[in-house]
Scaffold this motif. Structure first.
Motif, short mmCIF file in Angstrom:
data_model
loop_
_atom_site.label_atom_id
_atom_site.label_comp_id
_atom_site.label_asym_id
_atom_site.label_seq_id
_atom_site.Cartn_x
_atom_site.Cartn_y
_atom_site.Cartn_z
N HIS A 56 0.83 -1.21 0.00
CA HIS A 56 0.00 0.00 0.00
C HIS A 56 0.86 1.25 0.00
CE1 HIS A 56 -3.64 2.28 0.47
NE2 HIS A 56 -3.10 2.95 1.49
N HIS A 57 1.91 1.25 0.78
CA HIS A 57 2.75 2.44 0.87
C HIS A 57 3.59 2.64 -0.39
CE1 HIS A 57 2.33 1.73 5.46
NE2 HIS A 57 1.31 2.43 4.98
N LEU A 58 3.92 1.55 -1.05
CA LEU A 58 4.60 1.67 -2.35
C LEU A 58 3.67 2.36 -3.35
CD1 LEU A 58 6.26 -1.82 -2.32
CD2 LEU A 58 7.48 0.22 -3.14
N LEU A 59 2.42 1.92 -3.38
CA LEU A 59 1.46 2.52 -4.32
C LEU A 59 1.14 3.95 -3.93
CD1 LEU A 59 -0.95 -0.52 -4.88
CD2 LEU A 59 0.79 0.38 -6.46
N LEU A 60 1.11 4.22 -2.63
CA LEU A 60 0.92 5.60 -2.16
C LEU A 60 2.11 6.46 -2.59
CD1 LEU A 60 -0.66 7.69 -0.43
CD2 LEU A 60 0.64 6.84 1.56
N ASP A 120 -5.24 -8.90 7.83
CA ASP A 120 -3.92 -8.47 7.33
C ASP A 120 -4.01 -7.30 6.36
OD1 ASP A 120 -2.36 -11.80 7.19
OD2 ASP A 120 -2.65 -10.35 8.82
N VAL A 121 -5.23 -6.87 6.03
CA VAL A 121 -5.38 -5.79 5.06
C VAL A 121 -4.71 -4.53 5.58
CG1 VAL A 121 -7.47 -6.71 4.00
CG2 VAL A 121 -7.65 -5.13 5.96
N PRO A 122 -4.22 -3.68 4.65
CA PRO A 122 -3.52 -2.47 5.08
C PRO A 122 -4.47 -1.40 5.59
CG PRO A 122 -3.73 -2.51 2.69
CD PRO A 122 -4.26 -3.82 3.19
N THR A 123 -3.92 -0.46 6.33
CA THR A 123 -4.68 0.71 6.75
C THR A 123 -4.73 1.70 5.60
OG1 THR A 123 -3.97 0.42 9.03
CG2 THR A 123 -4.79 2.62 8.41
N VAL A 124 -5.93 2.00 5.14
CA VAL A 124 -6.10 2.91 4.01
C VAL A 124 -6.66 4.22 4.56
CG1 VAL A 124 -7.26 3.31 1.79
CG2 VAL A 124 -6.54 0.99 2.42
N GLN A 125 -5.94 5.31 4.35
CA GLN A 125 -6.41 6.61 4.85
C GLN A 125 -7.17 7.37 3.76
OE1 GLN A 125 -3.37 8.92 6.78
NE2 GLN A 125 -2.57 7.19 8.00
N ASP A 126 -7.98 8.31 4.18
CA ASP A 126 -8.71 9.15 3.22
C ASP A 126 -7.70 9.78 2.26
OD1 ASP A 126 -11.24 10.42 5.56
OD2 ASP A 126 -11.00 8.51 4.47
N GLY A 127 -8.02 9.70 0.98
CA GLY A 127 -7.14 10.32 -0.01
C GLY A 127 -6.11 9.36 -0.60
N ASP A 128 -5.91 8.22 0.05
CA ASP A 128 -4.90 7.29 -0.46
C ASP A 128 -5.22 6.83 -1.88
OD1 ASP A 128 -3.87 5.43 2.56
OD2 ASP A 128 -3.63 7.53 1.93
N PHE A 129 -6.47 6.39 -2.10
CA PHE A 129 -6.80 5.89 -3.44
C PHE A 129 -6.80 7.01 -4.48
CE2 PHE A 129 -7.04 1.65 -2.49
CZ PHE A 129 -8.01 1.28 -1.58
N ALA A 130 -7.06 8.24 -4.03
CA ALA A 130 -6.95 9.36 -4.99
C ALA A 130 -5.51 9.50 -5.44
CB ALA A 130 -7.44 10.65 -4.34
N ALA A 131 -4.58 9.19 -4.54
CA ALA A 131 -3.15 9.24 -4.90
C ALA A 131 -2.76 8.05 -5.76
CB ALA A 131 -2.30 9.28 -3.62
N THR A 132 -3.15 6.83 -5.30
CA THR A 132 -2.69 5.64 -6.05
C THR A 132 -3.26 5.61 -7.46
OG1 THR A 132 -4.57 4.27 -5.31
CG2 THR A 132 -2.59 4.30 -3.90
N SER A 133 -4.44 6.21 -7.64
CA SER A 133 -5.07 6.16 -8.97
C SER A 133 -4.86 7.47 -9.73
CB SER A 133 -6.57 5.87 -8.82
OG SER A 133 -7.21 6.89 -8.07
N GLN A 134 -3.80 8.18 -9.38
CA GLN A 134 -3.41 9.36 -10.16
C GLN A 134 -3.38 8.99 -11.65
OE1 GLN A 134 -1.97 12.69 -9.60
NE2 GLN A 134 -3.31 12.27 -7.84
#
Ligand SMILES: N#[N+]C[C@@H]1[C@@H](O)[C@H](O)[C@@H](O)[C@@H]2O[C@H]12
Length: 440
Positions: free
Chosen positions: A197-201, A272-286
């Protein structure tokens, strides 16, 4: 049937690919800091032949003749990576100007030889100091990566027009933090999913930063994708293939192109799923300008494990030679996702090459390349916007946990004297890319 350069659009790019840790050496030179791979190689038993990247192909010193070699092949482009520990020895803060100077000379050398630079920011050599603070499991590393991206783009911006943020985040997370075969060698699925998750972030944050610094440049990411086929049409085998496709492919494609994780796999991962914060998917799906696909083989999945079709041939890595899988994969992602132009950023094979009378007759690798270049053309004919093909690799190099025991290069490297010798596959590739109508 022959595969010809003219089977591809005129603007189709043919290139060769390498990565910093695998070829550069000079791990203690000009201010470079330790990477997780320097540490990993020092841990007994981690590398099959007990070696490391401290010398590798000595590309840090031999880069001018290596660029001459690449130019002699007649390719359009060279895919290379920048070593983060050369740029920021501690992974953050002070910039090592000698590191930036090296890559500036390298890029200028490419441009002088008419080679288009395709830069990868991260091909696994994380600064050890960041790993000491948790590495990619630590969310802060994503922001350090964006800062590093800024430094590189500000120095090389105008000269490099194509930037990939990450190479194979599946390897940098699952293979490295869950399976443990790659640095840092942990075996913790929750940590691995946090790292992914942090790599994609970090990818998304870097894209955001670079949009302003290198406007007009092509920004993307490189994924290792592997089509998953069921061993039979039995329900349990079909389910096994869908799970394999989900964990290997969709777990990375969906956050990038859909801004979500695949629900079936998210449920399967449980706590085991990662912690996803608000805005993360907006970043990963740039929005990105290209998708790099590294293709080597497929998987054949059964309820009790993977199957090795007996009718197929296999490379020195034990990977099935299955060119149809490349076509199927490209057609599938083109159908299932809204993707930008796709580059085959890596494709190639390891074989136990022998130097005979100063020559390497790597007929199996020639056939591998022919079949996969043909498979790429087949995907283009089926409407997939493939913009280029990069052979892995330019030259034999440090093959991670296999050390120097696996040779992927189209150029043979005699590690005793650092001599480079074109294999038959390099000569075939040269005839293809220079329109001498290589035959299949
Ligand atoms: N293994 N193997 C060969 C090759 C590796 O040498 C590259 O560094 C990776 O990007 C990708 O895994 C593919």
């Amino acid at each position: 049937m022959t595969i010809k350069r003219t089977d591809f659009p005129d603007n189709f790019i043919f290139g060769v690919a390498t990565s910093s840790y695998q070829i550069e050496g000079a791990t203690n030179e000009d201010g470079r800091g330790d990477s997780i791979w320097d540490t990993f190689c020092r841990e007994p038993g981690r590398i099959q032949d007990g070696t490391g990247g401290d010398v590798a192909c000595d590309h840090y010193h031999l880069w001018p003749q290596d660029l001459d070699l690449i130019q002699s092949l007649g390719v359009d482009a060279y895919r290379f990576s920048v070593a983060w520990p050369r740029i920021q020895p501690d992974g953050k803060g002070p910039v090592n100007q000698k590191g930036l100077d090296f890559y500036e000379r390298l890029v200028d050398g490419m441009l002088e030889r008419g080679l288009q630079p395709y830069l990868t920011l991260y091909h696994w050599d994380l600064p050890q100091t960041l790993q000491d603070e948790g590495g990619w499991v630590n969310r802060e590393t994503a922001y350090r990566f964006a800062e590093y991206a800024r430094v590189v783009a500000e120095r090389l911006g105008g000269r490099v027009r194509s930037y990939a943020t990450l190479n194979e985040p599946w390897c940098s997370s699952i293979l490295s933090y869950q399976i443990g075969e790659h640095a840092p060698g942990l075996q913790d699925r929750r940590a691995a999913l946090a790292a992914a998750h942090h790599l994609l972030l970090g990818h998304g944050e870097a894209v955001k930063v670079m949009r302003d610094i290198v406007p007009g440049s092509s920004l993307g990411i490189v994924l290792n994708l592997q089509p998953a086929y069921p061993a039979s049409d039995r329900e349990e085998d079909v389910a096994a293939a869908r799970f394999a496709d989900g964990t290997f492919n969709r777990w990375f494609l969906d956050p990038i192109f859909r801004g979500e994780y695949p629900a079936d796999i998210w449920d399967a991962y449980g706590e085991d799923v990662p912690t996803v914060q608000d805005g993360d998917f907006a970043a990963t799906s740039q929005p990105i300008d290209f998708l790099g696909v590294n293709y080597y083989s497929r998987s054949v999945n059964g309820a009790t494990g993977n199957v090795r079709p007996s009718e197929s041939s296999y490379t020195h890595m034990g990977w099935e030679v299955y060119p149809q899988g490349l076509t199927d994969l490209l057609v599938r992602i083109n159908h299932d996702y809204t993707v930008p132009p796709v580059y085959i950023t890596e494709n190639g094979a390891a074989y136990p090459d022998e130097l005979e009378g100063g020559r390497v007759h790597d007929a199996q690798r020639v056939e591998y390349f022919k079949a996969h270049v043909q498979a790429t053309s087949d995907a283009v004919q089926q409407g997939v916007n493939v913009a280029g093909y990069f052979a892995w690799s330019l030259m034999d190099n440090f093959e991670w946990a296999f050390g120097y025991s696996r040779r992927f290069g189209m150029v043979y490297v005699d590690y005793g004297n650092q001599q480079r010798i074109l294999k038959d596959s390099a000569k075939w590739y040269q005839t293809l890319v220079t329109r001498q109508d290589a035959g299949v």
